[in-house]
Motif scaffolding. Structure first.
Motif, short mmCIF file in Angstrom:
data_model
loop_
_atom_site.label_atom_id
_atom_site.label_comp_id
_atom_site.label_asym_id
_atom_site.label_seq_id
_atom_site.Cartn_x
_atom_site.Cartn_y
_atom_site.Cartn_z
N THR A 74 -6.29 -5.25 11.12
CA THR A 74 -6.20 -4.27 11.91
C THR A 74 -4.67 -3.66 12.10
N VAL A 75 -3.77 -4.85 11.79
CA VAL A 75 -2.60 -3.90 12.02
C VAL A 75 -2.00 -3.80 10.59
N VAL A 76 -2.53 -4.75 9.97
CA VAL A 76 -2.19 -3.87 8.29
C VAL A 76 -2.49 -3.08 7.74
N SER A 77 -4.21 -1.99 8.50
CA SER A 77 -4.74 -1.06 8.19
C SER A 77 -3.89 -0.27 9.24
N LEU A 78 -2.93 0.06 9.87
CA LEU A 78 -2.43 0.55 10.73
C LEU A 78 -1.14 1.10 10.62
N LEU A 79 -0.90 -0.59 9.41
CA LEU A 79 1.07 -0.21 8.19
C LEU A 79 0.21 0.81 7.24
N ALA A 80 -1.10 0.46 6.57
CA ALA A 80 -1.11 0.78 5.16
C ALA A 80 -0.91 2.91 5.69
N GLU A 81 -1.89 3.25 6.61
CA GLU A 81 -1.69 4.14 7.54
C GLU A 81 -0.07 5.09 7.44
N ALA A 82 0.47 4.23 7.96
CA ALA A 82 2.25 4.53 8.09
C ALA A 82 2.59 4.88 6.88
N PHE A 83 2.51 4.25 5.46
CA PHE A 83 2.77 4.41 4.27
C PHE A 83 2.17 5.83 4.16
N THR A 84 0.94 6.43 4.29
CA THR A 84 0.78 7.45 3.92
C THR A 84 1.65 8.60 5.00
N GLU B 278 4.42 6.16 -1.07
CA GLU B 278 2.73 5.44 -1.66
C GLU B 278 3.13 4.19 -2.35
N ARG B 279 2.68 3.29 -1.77
CA ARG B 279 2.77 2.12 -2.39
C ARG B 279 4.26 1.64 -2.93
N PRO B 280 4.81 0.90 -1.48
CA PRO B 280 5.95 0.71 -1.06
C PRO B 280 6.34 -0.67 -1.52
N HIS B 281 7.49 -1.56 -1.65
CA HIS B 281 7.97 -2.85 -1.79
C HIS B 281 7.83 -2.85 -0.44
N VAL B 282 7.42 -3.65 -0.21
CA VAL B 282 7.53 -4.47 0.97
C VAL B 282 8.12 -6.26 1.81
N ALA B 283 8.70 -6.60 2.62
CA ALA B 283 9.34 -7.58 2.86
C ALA B 283 9.26 -7.78 3.85
N GLY B 284 9.03 -8.73 4.41
CA GLY B 284 8.13 -9.45 5.74
C GLY B 284 8.88 -11.00 6.46
N ASN B 285 9.28 -10.86 7.26
CA ASN B 285 9.42 -12.39 7.98
C ASN B 285 9.03 -12.43 9.35
N LEU C 272 1.67 -10.30 2.84
CA LEU C 272 0.98 -10.98 2.11
C LEU C 272 -0.70 -10.32 1.88
N GLU C 273 -1.00 -9.92 3.06
CA GLU C 273 -2.44 -9.29 3.00
C GLU C 273 -1.76 -8.06 2.49
N LEU C 274 -1.08 -7.30 2.45
CA LEU C 274 -0.76 -5.86 2.42
C LEU C 274 -0.49 -5.55 0.54
N GLY C 275 -0.70 -6.77 -0.54
CA GLY C 275 -0.02 -7.29 -1.63
C GLY C 275 -1.70 -7.58 -1.94
N ARG C 276 -2.46 -8.32 -0.91
CA ARG C 276 -3.85 -8.86 -1.79
C ARG C 276 -4.36 -7.31 -1.85
N ARG C 277 -4.80 -6.69 -0.58
CA ARG C 277 -4.71 -5.33 -0.56
C ARG C 277 -4.35 -4.23 -1.53
N ASN C 278 -3.71 -4.41 -2.55
CA ASN C 278 -3.35 -3.81 -3.98
C ASN C 278 -2.37 -2.53 -2.87
N ALA C 279 -1.91 -3.00 -1.99
CA ALA C 279 -1.74 -1.52 -0.33
C ALA C 279 0.26 -1.62 -1.78
N VAL C 280 0.35 -2.36 -2.00
CA VAL C 280 2.22 -2.25 -1.98
C VAL C 280 2.39 -3.03 -3.61
N ARG C 281 3.91 -2.45 -3.59
CA ARG C 281 4.20 -2.72 -5.26
C ARG C 281 4.86 -3.81 -5.55
#
Length: 276
Positions: free
Chosen positions: A81-91, A96-103, A111-120
């Motif tokens: 749910t949260v990953v889908s929300l973040l992907a919608e927030a990018f839009t 479009e397909r930003p780089h992402v860093a997370g702690n 990593l889940e955004l990366g698995r979905r190929n939603a980030v660079r």
């Protein structure tokens, strides 16, 4: 100077509208920064100016943390749910397909955004999801203790403790290797953010069954772990590398679980190297 906090309203056909807070600064390829559980986007401020010198940097408050309100009733705080929300927030933010860093939690989401190929690219600093059952119970127990402590301490007591290096260590020594380097104002603010986070309990509950087991192919991935991480032990980084064979595994000497304040220059360099 820190950027001002703005708000994005995220609408979806299958979910009530949600609001996410963010700070945006710099210009160039977009980089999104995601904090850990109980924290807020201000965790990234020690590195934001370095990163914003060459990139557009968007630091976000996750749902129910910082200035982002909790999710509407009936919405889950689980990872999908949260990953889908973040992907919608990018839009919504026009990236479009930003780089992402997370702690921590943010690293797991990255990593889940990366698995979905939603980030660079993905830079994950001490990401969750690579624990054994015993390690997860330990980490969640520590987090619950920090949350209870933040709720129990009146604001004047927190402010008094934050004035000394020893007091800052008592409040934040679990997540920083060098808590004395954190400013008094920052310690007060992040203790308040933890105490008042409506997303803390449901996010922790949703994480009970989380285990990251998928590869993240086709994009650059860095897993970085502080040598003095007391919350998620650094051997979990080896498991992360085994799960994601193409990832670069980096040690952060002298850093704790939230390394951005312990060594801003090193953390910024690791992120920029991944993006490059």
């Amino acid at each position: 100077m820190a950027a001002s906090v703005s708000f994005a309203r995220i609408t979806s056909a299958d979910r009530p509208p949600c609001t996410l807070a963010y700070e945006r600064k710099g210009a160039g390829e977009p980089l999104v920064l995601l904090h850990g559980i109980g924290h807020h986007l201000q965790a990234w401020r020690p590195v934001c100016d370095i990163l914003a010198a060459s990139h557009e940097v968007i630091a976000m408050d996750l749902p129910g943390f910082g200035a982002s309100p909790g999710l509407p009733g009936g919405c889950s705080y689980d990872i999908p749910t949260v990953v889908s929300l973040l992907a919608e927030a990018f839009t919504e933010l026009g990236i479009e397909r930003p780089h992402v860093a997370g702690n921590s939690l943010g690293g797991l989401l990255a990593l889940e955004l990366g698995r979905r190929n939603a980030v660079r690219s993905v830079t994950a600093l001490s990401p969750g999801g690579f624990w054994t059952p015993a390690e997860r119970r330990y980490a969640f127990g520590v987090l619950r203790g920090m949350y209870a402590g933040a709720q129990a301490l009146p604001e004047p007591v927190v402010e008094s403790l934050a004035r000394s290096a020893l007091g800052r260590a008592s409040l934040t020594g679990t997540i920083y290797a060098h808590p004395g380097r954190r400013s008094a104002d920052a310690v007060v603010a992040e203790t308040r953010a933890l105490r008042t986070a409506p997303g803390f309990a449901p996010t922790l509950e949703a994480g009970r069954a989380v285990q990251f087991t998928a590869d993240v192919p086709d994009i650059p991935v860095t897993i970085a772990w502080g040598s003095r991480d007391r919350l998620l032990l650094r051997r979990q980084g080896v498991r992360a590398k085994q799960t994601i064979p193409g990832a670069r595994l980096v040690r952060l000497p002298g850093c704790g679980h939230v390394p951005m304040n312990d060594d801003p220059a090193l953390v910024a360099r690791v992120i920029l190297d991944t993006m490059g």
